[in-house]
Design a protein around this motif. Sequence first.
Motif, PDB file in Angstrom:
ATOM      1  N   ALA A 274      50.620  10.179  70.404  1.00  0.00           N
ATOM      2  CA  ALA A 274      52.029   9.933  69.110  1.00  0.00           C
ATOM      3  C   ALA A 274      51.753  10.151  68.265  1.00  0.00           C
ATOM      4  O   ALA A 274      52.179   9.761  67.229  1.00  0.00           O
ATOM      5  N   GLY A 275      50.760  11.083  67.487  1.00  0.00           N
ATOM      6  CA  GLY A 275      50.668  11.231  66.980  1.00  0.00           C
ATOM      7  C   GLY A 275      50.028  10.308  65.426  1.00  0.00           C
ATOM      8  O   GLY A 275      50.487   9.493  64.763  1.00  0.00           O
TER       9      GLY A 275
ATOM     10  N   GLN B  24      57.825   6.966  73.825  1.00  0.00           N
ATOM     11  CA  GLN B  24      58.386   8.453  74.221  1.00  0.00           C
ATOM     12  C   GLN B  24      59.383   8.067  75.081  1.00  0.00           C
ATOM     13  O   GLN B  24      60.101   9.461  74.792  1.00  0.00           O
ATOM     14  N   TYR B  59      52.091   5.042  65.131  1.00  0.00           N
ATOM     15  CA  TYR B  59      51.667   6.597  65.165  1.00  0.00           C
ATOM     16  C   TYR B  59      53.392   7.296  64.489  1.00  0.00           C
ATOM     17  O   TYR B  59      54.549   6.691  64.487  1.00  0.00           O
ATOM     18  N   SER B  60      53.139   8.598  64.290  1.00  0.00           N
ATOM     19  CA  SER B  60      54.100   9.154  63.957  1.00  0.00           C
ATOM     20  C   SER B  60      54.503  10.018  63.957  1.00  0.00           C
ATOM     21  O   SER B  60      56.344  10.236  63.460  1.00  0.00           O
ATOM     22  N   GLN B  61      54.950   9.956  65.375  1.00  0.00           N
ATOM     23  CA  GLN B  61      55.678  10.790  66.303  1.00  0.00           C
ATOM     24  C   GLN B  61      57.488  10.059  65.877  1.00  0.00           C
ATOM     25  O   GLN B  61      58.266  10.353  66.524  1.00  0.00           O
ATOM     26  N   PHE B  62      56.679   8.865  66.180  1.00  0.00           N
ATOM     27  CA  PHE B  62      57.973   7.092  66.503  1.00  0.00           C
ATOM     28  C   PHE B  62      58.923   7.591  65.300  1.00  0.00           C
ATOM     29  O   PHE B  62      58.665   7.711  64.528  1.00  0.00           O
TER      30      PHE B  62
END
Lengths: 592, 154
Positions: A274-275, B24, B59-62
């Motif tokens: 998730a990065g 996700q 997490y940078s995705q969120f």
Amino acid sequence: MHKEIVIRVCMGPGGIAAGGKEVLGSFREHLLKAGIFAKLKEKCSSHQVGCLGLCARDVLVEVHINRNKTVYQYVKPDMVERIVSEHISGGKPVEEWLADDTFKTFYGKQMKIVLADCGKVDPEDINSYIYSGGYEPTREVLTSWIPDDVIDEIKTSGLRGRGGAGFPTGLKWELARRSKSEIKYIICNADEGDPGAFMDRAVIEGNPHSVIEGMIIGAFAIGSNKGYVYIRAEYPLAVERLKIALKQAYERRFLGKNIFNTSFSFDIDIKLGAGAFVCGEETALIASIEGQRGMPRPKPPFPISKGLWQRPTVINNVETLANIPYIIRKGAGWYSSFGTEKSKGTKVFALTGKIRNTGLIEVPMGISLREIIYEIGGGIEGGKALKAVQTGGPSGGCIPASMLDLNVDYESLAKAGSIVGSGGMIVLDEDNCMVNMAKYFIQFTQAESCGKCVPCRVGTKRLLEILERITKGQGRDGDIERLERLCNGVKNTSLCGLGQTAPNPILSTIRYFREEYETHIRDKKCPAKVCKDLLIYSIIEEKCKGCGTCMKACPSGAITGDKKKPHKIDPNKCIRCGACFDVCKFKSVGRD
Amino acid sequence: MNDILLNIIEKYRKKNGNIIFLLQETQEALGYIPKQAIDLFSEELNIAPSRIYGVATFYSQFRLKPTGKNIIVACCGTACHVKGAEKIINGLRKGLELAEDEDTTPDGEFTLEEIACLGTCSFAPVVLVNSAVYGKANINALLKKIGSKRKKSA
């Protein structure tokens, strides 16, 4: 007589970005129009292939006629019609679009093992991989080897982890095999986080089955029945191709229960990252698969004894695993004949930055940097002078131009203050500022530090503050020594690899470019003219035509002057953005 | 929205999943993770909201805020950095008139994201506009492109 025609279009990351899909579509259309596709349906196929390597010349297209290969570069969809009519129908290649000699030198020095089938097999068709000998190693191992044979073979091959640290793969497998547990896991680390690195992405996009095969063989060796691929969500195409590959492998029963009718069963699941850069670290990666914040924990216990859900776990990098089927296929002796005494085989590098031939390369360990830069890479872009080569990303360091004859292997690079790392190789020229580079990397690691241990959380922040000061013209006497002291502290006391290696870019640039730091601190000047707060802009009166373009471009109203008379920049109003420098056609803006 | 979230919770229970999976799926369905979702997950699954926030912010995705209609991703990888990514990003921020701490324009048209590396280093500097790749990016051409998108939607 039927002509055997195969057309290969580069659809790797570079190929797609440059319009590979459109080129492929155009070939389909024009072949169909010319009646070639229909007539030779059985033998003529428009493959989608993985990375061919020389991305700078994308879209690359190979035309094979009766096994005679011709390569075209910079292909655009509107060029396809002529290639089809003159070359494929007419038999005369279109000379002016052919790939030139640099293309030959680019491949001449390379040695392809991991990338050998990338560009040959269709990554979305398992049959294509099987025809090239794929899954044969798995069959052989599962039906006629014992796990210890596999471990011995890999140990003899000398293969070391390609994710960066270079731990011997065979030894890792042996230790995991000896760990007593009914459940064991094997994880493929595809969380390629180093900025400037795309090797793993290319391998998965180009030949995903080689990675799956490596995992099956590894699982058999250590006695695991469950594997995970931990892959970045930022690589959607790689994820997609991996999913397709897994589905096809299940259909062929290379995965699942009783593979090749043996008692061995093995399943693979995909886990999307998730990065978070720190998740490349083993224990952080495990925490992330478990659904937690990806924070590392102290080692020991090492994952090989207590890993995922407290079970023995082997974590191997993509490239490491992709080597396995080829080592089994051709033998450990063959593999260890490449490379140096302690670094065997080949390594894939992503060659980028200020270099003419950017792209993905695979070279034998021990090749010199000079060969990579000047022979494979074709030298520096735009006739500038080489300054340094950065290897190993944020955990690595810079090798100065004076050390070009250095061999690229684990030991030599470590001695020079850098690392092989995952394989990013960024070429810097005279226009790059080394203090700025160090700042760039520490900015990255500081932002990615998970915050669990103090040396990394606080130390990287303080390092960044000092570098920011220096690049803003507020450097003080003793800053270099301060940096060195703090770097060593962070290096020696951080919990995981992220903190332990984060100071490397600073230490190696101080080691080789100390005077550049001194110029920043003492003279408040940036020799490469990158650090914008240290630049002074002024107008060179003799050259200025008084056209007013710079005045319009200036966002802070610092430029004044009458039409057709030399203008002036007010240094107090100037925000040093460089807008005037960029727009002036007469090069009459000076930058010092 | 509730139905979607309950569906995700169902999937989570079936798959014996984890918080990352939960988040996700939520982001995939809604484009971001609203506070409402975290509250609901916390209640239904008996997980402290702080634990869910802990994962979401790690997490940078969120994203905890909705994105604009168009998403611009600027790569800040090393190769892009040495080829002038900073100038591109500053130019984009200025061109989009983004406020200091914001990444989305007030009209909700554009979101500018910075990403560590897209792995397309040979085309540095790289910018994605709604997933279309712009290699060897030039700030003026990019702004023109973006400007035409804005006109179309206006």
